[in-house]
Design an enzyme around this catalytic site. Structure first.
Site, PDB file in Angstrom:
ATOM      1  N   CYS A 115     -50.735 -18.615  47.437  1.00 20.36           N
ATOM      2  CA  CYS A 115     -50.418 -17.765  48.586  1.00 20.36           C
ATOM      3  C   CYS A 115     -48.903 -17.560  48.674  1.00 20.36           C
ATOM      4  CB  CYS A 115     -50.951 -18.383  49.874  1.00 20.36           C
ATOM      5  SG  CYS A 115     -52.662 -18.958  49.766  1.00 20.36           S
TER       6      CYS A 115
ATOM      7  N   CYS B 233     -58.208 -13.962  44.391  1.00 25.08           N
ATOM      8  CA  CYS B 233     -58.663 -13.983  45.785  1.00 25.08           C
ATOM      9  C   CYS B 233     -58.725 -12.579  46.385  1.00 25.08           C
ATOM     10  CB  CYS B 233     -57.774 -14.881  46.639  1.00 25.08           C
ATOM     11  SG  CYS B 233     -56.103 -14.243  46.861  1.00 25.08           S
TER      12      CYS B 233
HETATM   13 FE1  FES Z   1     -55.153 -15.510  48.442  1.00 24.42          FE
HETATM   14 FE2  FES Z   1     -53.969 -17.007  50.335  1.00 24.42          FE
HETATM   15  S1  FES Z   1     -56.044 -17.127  49.643  1.00 24.42           S
HETATM   16  S2  FES Z   1     -53.157 -15.345  49.225  1.00 24.42           S
END
Ligand code: FES
Length: 157
Positions: free
Chosen positions: A109, A36
């Protein structure tokens, strides 16, 4: 994510506790996720208490989503008074437990927070207070190519 959990995350992310750099930290850990692109840095300061070396303060900075901010905020409170070993034993699930079970797409996360904590508290990765990174640079400053900060990009689970 339930409506209640979404509200709890939004509230924690809106008013995060322990946000920012820490002067004189005993340990600093920085991690990033390749999937991400989010990053999180954690600073930890210890104190002696009843013959034990326990966490006195913890702060964080992140380029992360609301959930990462919320979990980091909660985690930096939750680890206070714990030894490094006790804090290292905490999973992302435990660190995010006040928010309730996270949906599968948000588990990483909390993992980001757990990994930043591990990076800070792992003796091999810890920066002794005397050599601690100056307070001035922010997380942004630290990711420039000339930076000597080690960034661990985590693999997808
Ligand atoms: Fe990557 Fe939350 S979407 S840390």
């Amino acid at each position: 994510m339930s409506e209640e959990q979404t509200k709890a995350v939004e509230e924690a992310a809106k008013n995060p506790k322990n946000l920012g750099e820490m002067e004189g930290a005993d340990a600093i850990g920085t991690v990033g996720r390749s999937d991400c692109g989010d990053m999180l840095r954690m600073w930890v300061k210890f104190k002696e208490e009843n013959g034990r070396k326990v966490i006195d303060r913890a702060t964080f900075q992140t380029f992360g989503c609301q959930t990462a901010i919320a979990v980091a905020s909660i985690a930096t409170e939750m680890i206070l008074g714990k030894t490094a070993g006790e804090a290292l034993a905490m999973s992302g699930e435990q660190l995010s437990s006040p928010l309730g079970p996270l949906p599968p797409m948000k588990i990483h996360c909390a993992q980001l927070v757990e990994d930043a904590l591990k990076s800070a508290l792992d003796p091999a990765a810890a920066i002794p207070a005397a050599n601690a990174t100056p307070v001035g640079p922010t997380l942004v400053d630290q990711i420039t190519p000339a930076s000597k900060v080690k960034i661990n990009l985590l693999k997808k689970p």
